[in-house]
Scaffold this motif. Structure first.
Motif, short mmCIF file in Angstrom:
data_model
loop_
_atom_site.label_atom_id
_atom_site.label_comp_id
_atom_site.label_asym_id
_atom_site.label_seq_id
_atom_site.Cartn_x
_atom_site.Cartn_y
_atom_site.Cartn_z
N GLY A 739 3.39 5.80 -30.14
CA GLY A 739 2.73 4.68 -29.29
C GLY A 739 2.49 3.64 -30.23
N ILE A 740 2.12 2.46 -29.64
CA ILE A 740 2.13 1.49 -30.36
C ILE A 740 1.09 0.36 -29.60
CG2 ILE A 740 3.97 -0.12 -29.35
CD1 ILE A 740 4.05 -1.30 -32.41
N VAL A 741 0.13 -0.18 -29.94
CA VAL A 741 -0.75 -1.13 -29.59
C VAL A 741 -0.79 -2.64 -30.38
CG1 VAL A 741 -2.29 0.57 -28.28
CG2 VAL A 741 -2.93 -0.37 -30.50
N THR A 742 -0.83 -3.59 -29.82
CA THR A 742 -0.66 -5.05 -30.43
C THR A 742 -1.15 -5.95 -29.73
OG1 THR A 742 0.78 -6.11 -31.88
CG2 THR A 742 1.66 -5.36 -30.00
N THR A 778 1.21 4.89 -33.52
CA THR A 778 1.02 6.31 -33.80
C THR A 778 1.99 7.40 -33.32
OG1 THR A 778 0.22 6.20 -31.33
CG2 THR A 778 -1.51 5.85 -32.69
N LEU A 779 1.89 8.55 -33.83
CA LEU A 779 2.74 9.38 -33.53
C LEU A 779 1.86 10.90 -33.34
CD1 LEU A 779 6.09 10.42 -35.39
CD2 LEU A 779 4.42 12.20 -35.20
N ASP A 780 2.29 11.56 -32.26
CA ASP A 780 1.88 12.90 -32.01
C ASP A 780 3.00 13.96 -31.94
OD1 ASP A 780 -1.45 12.76 -31.45
OD2 ASP A 780 -0.50 11.09 -30.71
N TRP A 781 2.82 14.73 -32.75
CA TRP A 781 3.85 16.00 -32.64
C TRP A 781 3.27 17.38 -32.32
CZ3 TRP A 781 6.31 18.35 -37.71
CH2 TRP A 781 7.18 19.05 -37.18
N ASN A 791 -0.91 20.59 -33.93
CA ASN A 791 -0.82 19.21 -33.63
C ASN A 791 -0.77 18.26 -34.79
OD1 ASN A 791 -0.83 16.66 -32.29
ND2 ASN A 791 -2.97 16.89 -31.53
N VAL A 792 -0.02 17.38 -34.76
CA VAL A 792 0.43 16.56 -35.97
C VAL A 792 0.27 15.32 -35.40
CG1 VAL A 792 1.68 15.51 -37.88
CG2 VAL A 792 1.81 17.81 -37.33
N HIS A 793 -1.19 14.26 -35.92
CA HIS A 793 -1.21 13.08 -35.53
C HIS A 793 -1.32 12.15 -36.67
CE1 HIS A 793 -3.07 9.64 -33.34
NE2 HIS A 793 -3.96 9.46 -34.58
N ILE A 794 -0.46 11.10 -36.75
CA ILE A 794 -0.43 10.21 -37.84
C ILE A 794 -0.52 8.65 -36.92
CG2 ILE A 794 0.90 8.86 -39.29
CD1 ILE A 794 2.56 11.39 -39.26
#
Length: 886
Positions: A739-742, A778-781, A791-794
């Motif tokens: 994801g991205i927010v800007t 963001t990245l969720d795996w 769950n991996v969240h970055i």
């Protein structure tokens, strides 16, 4: 129909003013009544999230929100809303708004001072220590308005956070000029469940959280939760002043926050419920940071990230003792009509005593303490009507707030003597200038050059003569400097004659020998009791501004969503708001007058005055939205917002002299938005807006002519803001989501002339600035594992620094790289839950790149003590969580 939650963070649909309030409300209510006639098909939604499946099997969580005081799918709400749900709060280890602002474009939250936190939406923020003003964005907790010092609450057992951007005055009323933040706690249920969670991390982080929900009977449910968060500071405070022998000396950044909530829900009957809740908040931690940037601070003020510093603030602390009681009654009359009634009382006391000089120099000591004791009663009655073609909400809200604020300014007598020294220097230099002007026949540089030669200025000649006299003094308690000053004033020979040494020059030895005697002679001769000797050293001189106020707000609103057909809706709404404020200032004589009669205030003049004012406004919105198909939704809106005027606690006004309260803010906002799912795996929210903000209430550090120090002062400026916000997520596969927010924003501002922190008059300016590049990726795996759920969240945050664009930035600030550096923050969390979800263990890290920067600079004491200080961020943090669910 379940309306157990109220609006929180969804974008409102703008409403336009269509005429007198009575006419509009009458029409709106009539239209609402007609909803039960138009159709008996009402919708009922009891859950707050659901999954939407695409053709390829991907799943998107569709969250239902109450930002329009209706339960709605967030993807079908015609306003720009940012949502933080319970899962994201967990994965990001967030316990406050400052932890989650990175996930919502156009939203920032500063909590450097927990009791003076600031919400910023689309670049607009108006935090100020004055209780006479209000923020431009409103904060609600569990459907209840939260004033200034109460709005920063700890996240414990939270359902979600909704951030509604753009004016929300129609449905939320008070101070929702630029948006609303709504924090929604979880409500009691008929389940027996609970959890215990423990976190440990860098800087001795310890966090303990727990929740228990039980059914006391078949229709009575209890939910209890609590959180304790402790963490050591990041900069050791090595100051050991005498006056802090019996008081805790905090390291900079020490945290200590506790919160608890008890909620009882009674299902009286089908469609009728009553909820009573009590929330408690106890904050007791280090005062805000003050890392000196002057030559008088530790390390010469050149190492803001050193391991230690010296803050000698007496009894320094930031504390808040707060409780709130909220009652809700919700009743469904039939399939079409329902109502909600909310009533709440909240009370809090705060102390924020902080260092304002960033040094341990007793001759430059300055601290302030903002002490508040306030309470507010808030109530709202809301009626909802839903049918196949009409969804209407109408109601009334009322609040009454009683505020008491004492703003203390504490300096040592050593520091007072330094202020007096500066006054004497100016007086002596003025005398020297007069003598030279009389001798050469004027003060112009032309006359000066005719006497002293080409290129010589009058000021240079005065400074040269001043220096030959051994001046200026640094501090009048320096015997040699004091002797030079008295000789320059012509008192030296008189004093030595009185000492039995006629014809001798006054020198430092004689001054030391005489002790306070010479100071007393000069004090009496000049009639200036503020001149006193070094025997007064180490005592405290306090001046205080004492404010009391009573603020009353009420409003009536109506908002109607009319379905022209299955795809096309039009929404119109209006609110009438009325604010009344009574405010008073009482500034007594300095506390040191009890020790030395006759001394007068050095910082604030004595006053005992009061003022009253009132403001009212009709605001509204007009919205249209169109459901292109099941996956695509567009809307357009025009909305207006308003925030009442107010009073500056540190700037007394006298209405008898024609002075007025600062003006109310007016906002108009046009917005276009799109929400949709593209290619079955890409979900996005895009909005474009144009906002006009008149009389924006800006707090600046200003040193007025004749004032000794700079104080926080309100000025009004006009802004024109336009921007684009993007929030997008892509399901790369069943296991990976990115994801991205800007946002991209341009702001044109017209600022009036004002005196800056150094007493310089800045001309009125018109500026244009961009918010430049900023985004959160963001990245969720969710990899497959036979051992449980992984769950991996970055997330990675980048914010381009725009401090150099500020109109009030000082030259020395431009020379500090850490104040102008971009912000980069990489955070991650990896968690493993058992297959039955009974236990979870997680490892996490924040600011993994260990980026360091200066978050803010204060120049409050720069003008007269030459001192400034900074606030810095915390470096790399790592830790682990353990959670047990039952």
């Amino acid at each position: 129909m379940n309306h157990s939650q109220t609006p929180a963070h969804v974008v409102y649909r703008p409403s336009q003013l269509f005429g007198p309030l009575k006419t509009l409300l009458a029409k709106s209510i009539a239209l609402a009544v007609s909803c039960s006639i138009l159709s008996s098909s009402a919708f009922s939604q009891d859950s707050y999230s659901q999954d939407t499946n695409t053709d390829d099997g991907f799943k998107f969580e569709v969250i239902e929100v109450t930002s329009q005081k209706r339960v709605q799918n967030v993807m079908q709400v015609p306003i720009t809303v940012g949502i933080i749900n319970a899962d994201l709060l967990e994965e990001s280890s967030s316990i406050g708004l400052a932890d989650v602002d990175k996930f919502i474009p156009g939203f920032d939250f500063s909590d450097a001072n927990v009791t003076q936190a600031g919400v910023k939406i689309r670049g607009v923020s108006s935090p100020n220590i004055s209780v006479g003003g209000d923020p431009s964005a409103a904060t609600f907790y569990d459907d209840v308005y939260m004033p200034r010092a109460a709005q920063n609450v700890v996240f414990s057992d939270i359902e979600r956070v909704e951030v509604l951007k753009g004016p929300q005055g129609t449905l939320f009323g008070r101070n929702a000029a630029t948006g609303v933040v709504s924090i929604i706690p979880k409500k009691p249920s008929d389940d027996t469940e609970g959890f215990g969670k423990f976190s440990w991390g860098t800087d001795n982080l310890q966090r303990y959280e727990g929740m228990a929900n039980v059914a006391l009977s078949n229709n009575l449910y209890l939910r209890v939760n609590g959180l304790v968060s402790l963490q050591d500071g990041i900069v050791q405070n090595t100051a050991k002043p005498e006056w802090n022998k019996n008081n805790k000396i905090w390291d900079l950044g020490d945290k200590n926050h506790k919160a608890a909530r008890i909620a009882l829900l009674w299902d009286i009957s089908t469609g009728t419920e009553f909820q009573l809740s009590l929330d408690l908040d106890d904050l007791n931690q280090a005062p805000p940071m003050a890392i000196g940037l002057s030559a008088y601070a530790s390390h010469g003020g050149t190492q803001p990230f050193a391991s230690y510093t010296e803050n000698d603030v007496r009894k320094g602390v930031e504390s808040r003792d707060m409780y709130g009681v909220t009652a809700k009654f919700i009743h469904e009359f039939d399939d079409n009509w329902s109502m909600k009634y909310v009533a709440s009382v909240r009370d809090w006391q705060t102390v924020n005593r902080e260092d304002e000089d960033g040094t341990a120099d007793i001759t430059r000591y300055f601290d302030t303490s903002n002490n508040e004791d306030s309470d507010i009663f808030y109530t709202e009655l809301q009626f909802n009507c839903v049918s196949a073609r009409v969804s209407a909400v109408t109601g009334f809200s009322y609040s009454k707030e009683n505020v008491t604020q004492t703003s203390e300014l504490n300096i040592t007598t050593d520091a007072v003597a330094r202020i007096v020294t500066q006054d004497l220097n100016n007086e002596i230099r003025g005398g020297v200038a007069q003598q030279i002007a009389a001798a050469i026949g004027g003060t112009s540089d032309e006359i000066t050059q005719a006497v002293f030669g080409p290129g010589v200025t009058f000021d240079a000649v005065v400074d040269s003569q001043f220096s030959e006299l051994g001046l200026p003094m640094d501090h009048l308690w320096n015997p040699g400097e004091w002797a030079s000053a008295l000789n320059a004033l012509g008192y030296g020979s008189t004093i030595t004659a009185a000492l039995g040494m006629p014809g001798a020059d006054l020198n430092d030895g004689l001054v030391l020998l005489a002790g306070d005697a010479i100071y007393e002679v000069v004090s009496q001769t000049l009639g200036v009791p503020e001149i006193f000797g070094p025997s007064h050293s180490g005592q405290f001189w306090q001046e205080s501004v004492n404010n009391t106020g009573t603020f009353t707000n009420w409003g009536a609103f109506a908002d109607v969503d009319f379905a022209i057909n299955d795809k096309w809706h039009v929404i119109a709404g209006l609110r009438y708001s009325n604010d009344e404020k009574d405010f008073a200032w009482y500034i007594p004589e300095t506390s040191y007058a009890a020790v030395r009669p006759g001394v007068s205030n050095q910082l604030f003049p004595q006053v005992d005055i009061s003022a009253t004012d009132s403001w009212s406004k009709v605001t509204g919105r007009l919205v249209t939205n169109y459901q292109i198909n099941d996956d695509n939704f567009v809307f357009a809106s025009y909305s207006t917002g308003y925030k009442s005027g107010g009073f500056d606690s540190l700037t007394p006004i006298s209405q008898a002299d024609g002075q007025e309260a600062f003006a109310p803010e007016d906002v108009a906002n046009f917005e276009l938005g799109y929400k949709g799912i593209l290619s079955d795996s890409f979900i996005t929210n895009i909005s474009y807006y144009q906002m006009e903000l008149d009389n924006f209430q800006v707090a600046v550090e200003s040193k007025q002519p004749g004032s000794t120090t700079a104080v926080s002062t309100i000025i009004n400026e006009n802004r024109s803001i336009n921007g684009i916000e993007i929030d997008a997520k892509w399901n790369v596969s069943d296991a990976i989501t990115v994801g991205i927010v800007t946002d991209f924003r341009n702001t044109d501002a017209d600022r009036p002339s004002f005196y800056n922190a150094e007493g310089e008059l800045l001309d009125a300016t018109s500026t244009s600035s961009d918010n430049d590049t900023n985004y959160t990726a963001t990245l969720d795996w969710f990899p497959d594992s036979k051992y449980g759920a992984i769950n991996v969240h970055i997330d990675y945050v980048f914010v381009e620094n725009t401090n150099a664009q500020r109109s009030d930035i000082l030259p020395f600030q431009l020379a500090i790289p850490e104040y102008l550096s971009d912000r980069k923050n990489l955070s991650a969390r990896i968690s493993l839950s058992t297959n039955d979800d009974s236990m979870e263990m997680a490892f996490w890290g924040r600011n993994l790149l260990n980026e360091r920067y200066i978050e803010g600079i204060s120049n409050l004491t720069r003008a007269f003590f030459g001192t400034s200080f900074a606030r810095i961020n915390r470096g790399r943090e790592i830790g682990m969580d353990f959670k047990y669910n039952f």
